[in-house]
Design an enzyme around this catalytic site. Sequence first.
Site, PDB file in Angstrom:
ATOM      1  N   ILE A  42      -2.382  54.201 -56.729  1.00 40.66           N
ATOM      2  CA  ILE A  42      -1.590  52.972 -56.741  1.00 40.66           C
ATOM      3  C   ILE A  42      -1.203  52.591 -58.162  1.00 40.66           C
ATOM      4  O   ILE A  42      -0.041  52.256 -58.439  1.00 40.66           O
ATOM      5  CB  ILE A  42      -2.358  51.826 -56.049  1.00 40.66           C
ATOM      6  CG1 ILE A  42      -2.581  52.174 -54.571  1.00 40.66           C
ATOM      7  CG2 ILE A  42      -1.594  50.506 -56.168  1.00 40.66           C
ATOM      8  CD1 ILE A  42      -3.475  51.198 -53.824  1.00 40.66           C
ATOM      9  N   THR A  56      -8.448  48.837 -59.579  1.00 40.41           N
ATOM     10  CA  THR A  56      -9.747  49.499 -59.544  1.00 40.41           C
ATOM     11  C   THR A  56     -10.480  49.109 -58.261  1.00 40.41           C
ATOM     12  O   THR A  56     -10.164  48.093 -57.649  1.00 40.41           O
ATOM     13  CB  THR A  56     -10.615  49.071 -60.740  1.00 40.41           C
ATOM     14  OG1 THR A  56     -10.991  47.698 -60.575  1.00 40.41           O
ATOM     15  CG2 THR A  56      -9.845  49.221 -62.053  1.00 40.41           C
ATOM     16  N   ARG A  84      -8.747  44.267 -55.397  1.00 39.66           N
ATOM     17  CA  ARG A  84      -9.912  43.764 -54.689  1.00 39.66           C
ATOM     18  C   ARG A  84     -10.323  42.414 -55.265  1.00 39.66           C
ATOM     19  O   ARG A  84     -10.374  42.228 -56.486  1.00 39.66           O
ATOM     20  CB  ARG A  84     -11.097  44.744 -54.812  1.00 39.66           C
ATOM     21  CG  ARG A  84     -10.980  45.940 -53.877  1.00 39.66           C
ATOM     22  CD  ARG A  84     -11.184  45.529 -52.435  1.00 39.66           C
ATOM     23  NE  ARG A  84     -10.938  46.597 -51.473  1.00 39.66           N
ATOM     24  CZ  ARG A  84      -9.797  46.779 -50.834  1.00 39.66           C
ATOM     25  NH1 ARG A  84      -8.775  45.977 -51.068  1.00 39.66           N
ATOM     26  NH2 ARG A  84      -9.668  47.752 -49.959  1.00 39.66           N
ATOM     27  N   ASP A 111      -3.274  38.596 -54.478  1.00 36.27           N
ATOM     28  CA  ASP A 111      -3.195  38.986 -53.073  1.00 36.27           C
ATOM     29  C   ASP A 111      -4.584  39.121 -52.461  1.00 36.27           C
ATOM     30  O   ASP A 111      -4.713  39.234 -51.247  1.00 36.27           O
ATOM     31  CB  ASP A 111      -2.452  40.319 -52.942  1.00 36.27           C
ATOM     32  CG  ASP A 111      -2.150  40.676 -51.493  1.00 36.27           C
ATOM     33  OD1 ASP A 111      -1.617  39.807 -50.776  1.00 36.27           O
ATOM     34  OD2 ASP A 111      -2.471  41.804 -51.079  1.00 36.27           O
ATOM     35  N   GLU A 141     -12.540  35.681 -48.609  1.00 33.22           N
ATOM     36  CA  GLU A 141     -11.292  35.589 -47.836  1.00 33.22           C
ATOM     37  C   GLU A 141     -11.571  35.043 -46.445  1.00 33.22           C
ATOM     38  O   GLU A 141     -12.438  35.574 -45.748  1.00 33.22           O
ATOM     39  CB  GLU A 141     -10.624  36.972 -47.751  1.00 33.22           C
ATOM     40  CG  GLU A 141     -10.196  37.477 -49.122  1.00 33.22           C
ATOM     41  CD  GLU A 141      -9.454  38.812 -49.087  1.00 33.22           C
ATOM     42  OE1 GLU A 141      -9.338  39.407 -47.988  1.00 33.22           O
ATOM     43  OE2 GLU A 141      -8.995  39.257 -50.146  1.00 33.22           O
ATOM     44  N   HIS A 183      -3.538  38.527 -48.708  1.00 28.97           N
ATOM     45  CA  HIS A 183      -3.968  39.929 -48.623  1.00 28.97           C
ATOM     46  C   HIS A 183      -3.003  40.758 -47.769  1.00 28.97           C
ATOM     47  O   HIS A 183      -3.367  41.314 -46.726  1.00 28.97           O
ATOM     48  CB  HIS A 183      -5.384  40.033 -48.067  1.00 28.97           C
ATOM     49  CG  HIS A 183      -6.063  41.330 -48.413  1.00 28.97           C
ATOM     50  ND1 HIS A 183      -7.426  41.460 -48.500  1.00 28.97           N
ATOM     51  CD2 HIS A 183      -5.570  42.559 -48.705  1.00 28.97           C
ATOM     52  CE1 HIS A 183      -7.737  42.692 -48.825  1.00 28.97           C
ATOM     53  NE2 HIS A 183      -6.616  43.390 -48.949  1.00 28.97           N
ATOM     54  N   GLY A 198      -1.010  43.299 -49.157  1.00 34.25           N
ATOM     55  CA  GLY A 198      -0.556  44.472 -49.898  1.00 34.25           C
ATOM     56  C   GLY A 198      -0.247  45.674 -49.033  1.00 34.25           C
ATOM     57  O   GLY A 198       0.682  46.431 -49.305  1.00 34.25           O
ATOM     58  N   ALA A 199      -1.028  45.881 -47.993  1.00 30.62           N
ATOM     59  CA  ALA A 199      -0.820  47.040 -47.117  1.00 30.62           C
ATOM     60  C   ALA A 199      -0.018  46.700 -45.877  1.00 30.62           C
ATOM     61  O   ALA A 199       0.181  47.558 -45.012  1.00 30.62           O
ATOM     62  CB  ALA A 199      -2.175  47.617 -46.703  1.00 30.62           C
TER      63      ALA A 199
END
Length: 500
Positions: free
Chosen positions: A179, A230, A259, A283, A288, A306, A308-309
């Site tokens: 990434i 990371t 993360r 994000d 969470e 969250h 991102g994916a």
Amino acid sequence: SSIEICVPRALLLGKIGLELVMASVDVQRVLLTDNVDVSCKEALESAGIGVEVRNKMTKDELLDLVPNFDALVVRSATKVTEEILQRGAEGRLKLIGRAGTGVDNVDLNAATKLGILVMNAPGGNTLSAAEHACGLILALSRNTAGADASMKAGEWDRKKFMGVEVHGKTLVVLGLGRIGKEVALRMQSFGMRTLGFDPIIPAEATREFGVDQMSVEELYPIADFITVHTPLLPSTKGMINDEIFAKCKKGVRIINAARGGIVDEDALLRALQSGQCGGAGLDVYAVEPPKNPPLIQHPKVIACPHIGASTVEGQRRCGGDIGRQIVDLTQRKGLVGAINCPALEAAYQPSLRPLINLALALGKLASVCDGANVSVAVPAARKGRDARSLAAAVLAGYLMPRDPQVNLINAPGIGKSAGVSVNVVDGLPSSGCDLTVSVDGKVFGGVAAGGDAIVVKEICSRNLGVLLKKYVVVFLGGKEVSVDDVVKSVGSSSCVAAAR
């Protein structure tokens, strides 16, 4: 003199080689949850694997169901706790598949202890996550989110949202894996200078995609934007903190789409309030949903839940990838994405499979010694990670006669509890051997003879040839060796003969 005895393959390699180990991850039924993309179901069913989809389950429902399946595939919503893993291990559960990269929601220690393989789909959401990070960089530079909110509130204030160009600015990328690399490549097209740091990837490799590496002490004072990519480890938790902000340029902008917990959220809020940090794109969060309203509501923070994916393409790739990985594992074609068992991963590599098979066999033969000081000598070309995988295989073979639940995944933990470990020694194997295993001074050595065949050349430090090849076992010489001891290790007297 020698005696040859034909035996069924199951009595030979099924007892001493890889077949038993690989059978431990044979998958016939899979439970899908968390709205894993349909491409996973399609990949599994096309290979004749049964699939049940249950997207919304309570914890109690999952506890009831999970023992009935060989594998559980999740995204990030389901928390695969020790309780769930223990319940699954009481039944059929052998594998946890994560349709994505991070495995924060899986209790890795518990899975490893129980001998349950954990796999992820490491490349499926790479582009989605990288594009999201790039979008946050651009949105921060132009105050896009704030301007949008202002317009929706009926305001028209152009001066309030003065931004900066990214062209000519320095982007520091912390973590230069898949990434991080893609983020750097995309932002180079905007004219950004890309620098970075990665403790694993060599500087020569990152230089090939336009990122010069420097120490973090050199990077922080020159960064205009910092983006982190990371994993969350003890060494990376809170790595962006008060001390680091003090070393940065005034107005540095921070992006965390990796993360939660890598950026110290309290320190970030203090830096935003003082002006030391000029903006943050977040994000992910330490908890969470996040429990830090002042940070989320800060006008210079772009906060996302969250996502991102969360792209159609990313989820399709993740679902398809993890499904195909499970199929390949079951069909013995290969193993990709293993998180908690490098030795099992090595067993699927053509170059290492014969040595892993030999290591298992020597470990099992060596178990007749019942000692605690076990060591293995490997070829010079196999030092490092390969050597650690071979040591784990020796340990698994050594422990199998004592505990039928031992496999390549849980052998190190079970060995530790039993006070048994396998150390890789500096020396080379005995002459003529690919591997030698020593137990309290007694040496077992052998040669990988191609395929799953092996030749055991030393037992209890005595020169003794044992050819294990398909249906034949041959013992040559060495009347000092006890056939009963070898039978105890191999598991069947019908496949052992010794010269007298």
